[in-house]
Structures are given as C-alpha cells and as structure tokens.
Design an enzyme around this catalytic site. Structure first.
Site, PDB file in Angstrom:
ATOM      1  N   GLU A  17      24.343  12.319   8.662  1.00 60.25           N
ATOM      2  CA  GLU A  17      24.276  10.343   7.189  1.00 60.25           C
ATOM      3  C   GLU A  17      24.163  11.526   6.193  1.00 60.25           C
ATOM      4  OE1 GLU A  17      21.268   7.298   7.243  1.00 60.25           O
ATOM      5  OE2 GLU A  17      20.842   7.984   5.215  1.00 60.25           O
ATOM      6  N   ALA A  51      20.984   1.147  -4.453  1.00 58.25           N
ATOM      7  CA  ALA A  51      20.205  -0.222  -4.685  1.00 58.25           C
ATOM      8  C   ALA A  51      21.058  -1.021  -5.348  1.00 58.25           C
ATOM      9  CB  ALA A  51      18.789   0.505  -4.685  1.00 58.25           C
ATOM     10  N   HIS A  76      26.742   1.616   5.318  1.00 57.66           N
ATOM     11  CA  HIS A  76      25.181   1.433   4.471  1.00 57.66           C
ATOM     12  C   HIS A  76      26.141   0.452   3.381  1.00 57.66           C
ATOM     13  CE1 HIS A  76      22.568   4.487   5.723  1.00 57.66           C
ATOM     14  NE2 HIS A  76      23.764   4.883   6.193  1.00 57.66           N
ATOM     15  N   ASP A 108      15.672  -0.855  -1.824  1.00 60.36           N
ATOM     16  CA  ASP A 108      14.153  -0.724  -2.127  1.00 60.36           C
ATOM     17  C   ASP A 108      14.085  -1.385  -3.822  1.00 60.36           C
ATOM     18  OD1 ASP A 108      12.183   0.879  -0.808  1.00 60.36           O
ATOM     19  OD2 ASP A 108      13.766   2.978  -0.990  1.00 60.36           O
ATOM     20  N   TYR A 143      11.205   1.432  11.012  1.00 56.19           N
ATOM     21  CA  TYR A 143       9.472   2.211  10.514  1.00 56.19           C
ATOM     22  C   TYR A 143       8.458   2.474  11.437  1.00 56.19           C
ATOM     23  CZ  TYR A 143      12.560   0.641   6.168  1.00 56.19           C
ATOM     24  OH  TYR A 143      13.890   0.362   6.054  1.00 56.19           O
TER      25      TYR A 143
END
Ligand code: FAD
Length: 286
Positions: A17, A51, A76, A108, A143
């Site tokens: 990543e 974001a 993403h 987020d 998660y």
C-alpha cells in the site's frame, strides 16, 4: 486483472500500500517510491485516498503510474462528504483509465464532524453504487479489533455482512499486531457467513515517531511483546528499524503457516522496509 482473480489463483499473495502526495504537494519522489515498490514484484499495489475527496486526483495519478509499470493497481475511493455526481465522476475517470479495482471506504470524520453528509452514508452504500456503475472488483475495509465507532464486535460484524452483501469481492484488514486477534476475527466472520477472501494488513513499525500515531489510529492495544521491543529500541533508530522488520516478518510467517495467505504490507511509502521483509520471506513468497 481483477484482484479477486489474483486472490483466487494463488495460495500466497503479497500486496503493498502507498499513499499519494497531499493535494498541491507535488510529486517529489513519488515515482521513485512507485518504482521501488514495483521492483518488489507484488501481487498488486493499492493507493490510498484522502477523505472528503481531497487528493483523489493524486490517487489517480499514482494508480496510473503503478498500472503503467505493469503491476495491478487498486484505487481507494472515500465517500465522506461526496455527492452522487462526484462519485460518478470519480468512477468514470477510473473506468476511462482502465482501473477496475476499487477499495470502497466511508472515510473518517473530519475534526468537528460526526455525520457523513455525503450521498453514501456507509461504505456499504458506496459498494452498492460502484456495483451499479459496471464491472468493478470491489474491496472493503474490516477491523479485527472492531471499528472504533462500533458498540460491539457483533454489531460491527453484522454491518460488515451488509457491506459484503452489497458487493465486496474481498476485505482488507486494519493493521493488527497480535495474530490471535486476527484468527478470532476470521472465526467470527465464518460463523456469521462472511466468506470472501480476507487480506491481512501488516504495518511494520520501524520508528518511534510512528508508534503513538499508529496505535491511536488503529485503536489496537499494544501487545506486551511489541511493547517490550518499543521500550527497548525506540531510542535507537537502527535497532528499532531492524526489530520492526523482524516483528512484521514473524507475524507474516505465522499467518501463512496458519493458512492466512493474503498479506498486505502498509509500506508508508518506504519500499526499502517492505523489501527487507519480502527478502526475509523470499522462499515463502515464491
Ligand atoms: P464503514 O464500513 O461504513 O463502517 C464505519 C462504521 O459504521 C463502523 O463502525 C460500522 O460498524 C458502522 N456501520 C457500517 N454500516 C452501517 C449501517 N448500515 N448502519 C449502522 N452502522 C453501520 N481512510 C481514508 O480516508 N482513505 C483511505 O484510503 C483509507 N484506506 C483504508 C484501507 C483499509 C484497509 C482500512 C482498514 C481503512 C482505511 N481507511 C482509509 C480508514 C477508513 O476510512 C476508516 O476506518 C473509517 O472510519 C471507516 O471506513 P469504512 O469504509 O470501514 O466504513
């Protein structure tokens, strides 16, 4: 090639990543970072996205660079605060650039915000929208320690089930530092009928500055074994780097030995560290 095909065709995969430069920051050494990662011959490379759509253009730029280097790219896409048209436009750009692997995220909350006022409240809504837009391979986040906003593990898994049912082809985990947490999580996934491939996210922690940030971000408790390493070596950068690489290497060996064969390394744009880990595992990753 679709990530789902890659995950289905190999027993062991290792992906990397990267994060793109911040908007307006210029590309600096990004080409070098991409070529360093490409040189490690990973199964695919994912590129994160800021974001609120911030930086999505840079995500596309880096994803293009990865694609042009001959490695499968995963872009993403973050829904936080974005309208339907903005998401449509982003998807159109990915399509036009031949990018058909997308990691769908809610994102987020920015500071002072506690509600997503975009068109897609949860990642599951974004997953369903991407599905409506065509033949994309879609990943979702999960998660092992539970998402920080979730009231209970069970409720988090129930929401994850909705996300997978909306059309996730695979899941990638948040970083974790204790493999037993991942094994317990995988058991709960199966018990709840979630059977898409799970890619295990590994974060090599190699410097003291990362440590507090990472544990706050992931919500992960610090395992005692890891804490001992940090206490002992965090003031000695070279030793901390070596210990962090060894810890991540051991984590990966244990995962693969226990049948978790899809490994995703959070490189923090440091191909040298990912390279050291992969070098330690060259026979295992063959
Ligand atoms: P969701 O799946 O929407 O879940 C968010 C919360 O809402 C969870 O508590 C969940 O239980 C709950 N929930 C979900 N659906 C429902 C529902 N229908 N009803 C009620 N509650 C629900 N952030 C970035 O900004 N950019 C990135 O590139 C990025 N990449 C990431 C990659 C990975 C592998 C991971 C693990 C995280 C990444 N993140 C990234 C961070 C991520 O955006 C945050 O963790 C965010 O808080 C949650 O995103 P999500 O997509 O998991 O959200």
């Amino acid at each position: 090639m679709k990530i789902s095909e890659i995950l289905a065709s190999r027993e062991v995969t290792v992906s990397l990543e990267l994060f793109p430069p911040k908007p307006g920051a210029g590309f600096g050494n990004m080409k070098k970072v991409v070529s360093g990662c490409v040189g490690l011959s990973p199964s695919f490379i994912s590129v994160t996205c800021g974001a609120g759509g911030g930086g999505s253009q840079n995500t596309l730029e880096v994803v293009r660079e990865v694609r042009d280097s001959g490695v499968v790219a995963l872009a993403h896409l973050v829904a936080m605060g974005l309208g339907r048209e903005e998401i449509s436009r982003e998807l159109g750009e990915f399509k036009a650039n031949g990018i058909f692997n997308i990691m769908a995220l809610r994102g987020d909350f920015p500071p002072g915000v506690s509600e997503n006022n975009g068109a897609f409240r949860y990642a599951s809504d974004l997953v369903a929208e991407i599905r409506r837009h065509g033949d994309f391979c879609v990943g979702g986040a999960c998660y092992p320690e539970g998402h920080p906003e979730a009231e209970t593990w069970q409720k988090d898994i129930e929401k994850l089930k909705i996300k997978v049912a909306a059309g996730c082809d695979f899941l990638t985990t948040q970083m974790f530092f204790d493999n037993n947490i991942l094994y317990n999580f995988m058991y709960r996934l199966l018990k709840n009928g979630i059977d898409v491939p799970v890619v295990a996210g590994i974060m090599p922690v190699t410097n003291a500055a990362q440590i507090d940030r990472i544990f706050k971000l992931s919500g992960a408790p610090v395992p005692p074994r890891f804490k001992a390493i940090v206490d002992r070596f965090s003031q000695n950068p070279k030793a901390m780097r070596q210990a962090g690489i060894a810890y991540a290497t051991e984590q990966i060996i244990d995962l693969i030995a226990n049948g978790v064969g899809n490994i995703h390394i959070y490189t923090m744009n440091k191909p040298g560290i990912a390279g050291s880990i992969m070098g330690n595992l060259s026979e295992i990753f063959k």
